[in-house]
Design a protein around this motif. Structure first.
Motif, PDB file in Angstrom:
ATOM      1  N   ILE B  54       0.877  -1.175   0.000  1.00  6.27           N
ATOM      2  CA  ILE B  54       0.000   0.000   0.000  1.00  6.27           C
ATOM      3  C   ILE B  54       0.910   1.221   0.000  1.00  6.27           C
ATOM      4  N   LEU B  56       1.019   5.391   0.195  1.00  5.98           N
ATOM      5  CA  LEU B  56       0.326   6.656   0.450  1.00  5.98           C
ATOM      6  C   LEU B  56       1.232   7.770  -0.063  1.00  5.98           C
ATOM      7  N   TRP B  58       1.426  12.172  -1.534  1.00  6.12           N
ATOM      8  CA  TRP B  58       0.837  13.504  -1.430  1.00  6.12           C
ATOM      9  C   TRP B  58       0.494  14.021  -2.837  1.00  6.12           C
ATOM     10  N   ILE B  92      -4.449  12.880   0.100  1.00  9.04           N
ATOM     11  CA  ILE B  92      -3.550  11.735   0.260  1.00  9.04           C
ATOM     12  C   ILE B  92      -3.952  10.677  -0.756  1.00  9.04           C
ATOM     13  N   GLY B  93      -3.038  10.331  -1.625  1.00  8.55           N
ATOM     14  CA  GLY B  93      -3.283   9.287  -2.621  1.00  8.55           C
ATOM     15  C   GLY B  93      -3.037   7.921  -2.016  1.00  8.55           C
ATOM     16  N   PHE B  94      -3.784   6.930  -2.508  1.00  2.00           N
ATOM     17  CA  PHE B  94      -3.723   5.567  -1.973  1.00  2.00           C
ATOM     18  C   PHE B  94      -3.717   4.601  -3.144  1.00  2.00           C
ATOM     19  N   LEU B 120       6.311  10.772  -1.717  1.00  2.36           N
ATOM     20  CA  LEU B 120       5.873   9.546  -1.028  1.00  2.36           C
ATOM     21  C   LEU B 120       5.725   9.819   0.472  1.00  2.36           C
ATOM     22  N   LEU B 121       4.633   9.323   1.068  1.00  2.00           N
ATOM     23  CA  LEU B 121       4.373   9.555   2.495  1.00  2.00           C
ATOM     24  C   LEU B 121       4.563   8.304   3.353  1.00  2.00           C
ATOM     25  N   ASP B 122       4.133   7.153   2.826  1.00  7.69           N
ATOM     26  CA  ASP B 122       4.177   5.942   3.645  1.00  7.69           C
ATOM     27  C   ASP B 122       4.085   4.710   2.745  1.00  7.69           C
ATOM     28  N   ILE B 123       4.611   3.605   3.274  1.00  8.70           N
ATOM     29  CA  ILE B 123       4.517   2.295   2.624  1.00  8.70           C
ATOM     30  C   ILE B 123       4.036   1.335   3.692  1.00  8.70           C
ATOM     31  N   LYS B 124       3.013   0.533   3.373  1.00  7.13           N
ATOM     32  CA  LYS B 124       2.524  -0.486   4.311  1.00  7.13           C
ATOM     33  C   LYS B 124       2.386  -1.808   3.547  1.00  7.13           C
TER      34      LYS B 124
END
Lengths: 148, 148
Positions: B54, B56, B58, B92-94, B120-124
């Protein structure tokens, strides 16, 4: 470079701390209330068309200064980006919830792992057409579960 | 109240504008590169255990002052929280992407709809165990697709 987020609402749950909250929304049985602030209520038009919603929220109790995590499933240390740990550089929580009811700016939902008072950032419709990958795997999680 | 996000990397794609980008990651065929900044590389430990991630990010080209959207699927106006429009209060894009390869701080992925240069904001890790709801529906989307 920095980006600024504004809360669009607040999440009401029975969980008063990280210890009380379920470790994944999927196993949460309690009904929770999502209060969207009045000034954002127009953005909810047709949200009752969605059986399930993706919620993004700000994990305001989380640490932002760690890049490693030890998940509850096993005792090994992984990079935070290979885990769902709340403690991460940008602590944005993500959960898919079932929408039970909408009354104006209040959504009644099920399947949420957030702590009471968590600031809400965004709501998106969940659709298995976009958001489902049948054969996806997380190897470390598979191995940890086999040992249980 | 405000929360501050820091980019943890930058997304490299062949899409130079919103018009060029696929409207959903699921239909994107191109290989894209995720560059995680060196200071966050430790957070990637074991990320290669994940078949899908996943992301996330900007949406820095998006408008934040609108609560209504007209999706490409039909000509009706919906609230932004009932759509996946990039234009929303917290943009926030997903996206769920397939991880093809990791080389140090660079991830090669497939299935991404972001514009080149997106922060890029986050990686899950994505896991169908947590993130799949088989019978979920978005009524307005179902109706729009039937008409196509």
């Amino acid at each position: 470079m920095e980006f600024k987020l504004k809360p669009i609402g607040i999440i009401h749950t029975p969980y008063k701390s990280m210890v009380e909250a379920p470790y994944q929304g999927k196993i949460a049985k309690d009904v929770c209330l999502i209060e969207v602030y009045k000034e954002y209520e127009d953005g909810l038009k047709d949200v009752e068309d969605c059986s399930h919603l993706i919620l993004l929220y700000w994990l305001n109790k989380a640490r932002r200064d760690t890049l490693l995590a030890r998940p509850p499933h096993n005792h090994k240390i992984h990079g935070v980006f290979a885990t769902r740990s709340p403690h991460r550089p940008n602590p944005i929580g993500f959960c898919i919830v079932k929408l039970l009811e909408r009354k104006k700016n209040i959504l009644k939902v099920k399947g949420l792992d957030a702590i009471d008072g968590t600031p809400l950032l965004d709501i998106k419709p969940y659709s298995p057409k976009f958001d489902y990958v049948p054969n996806a795997k997380v190897e470390w999680l598979e191995k940890a579960e086999k040992k249980c």
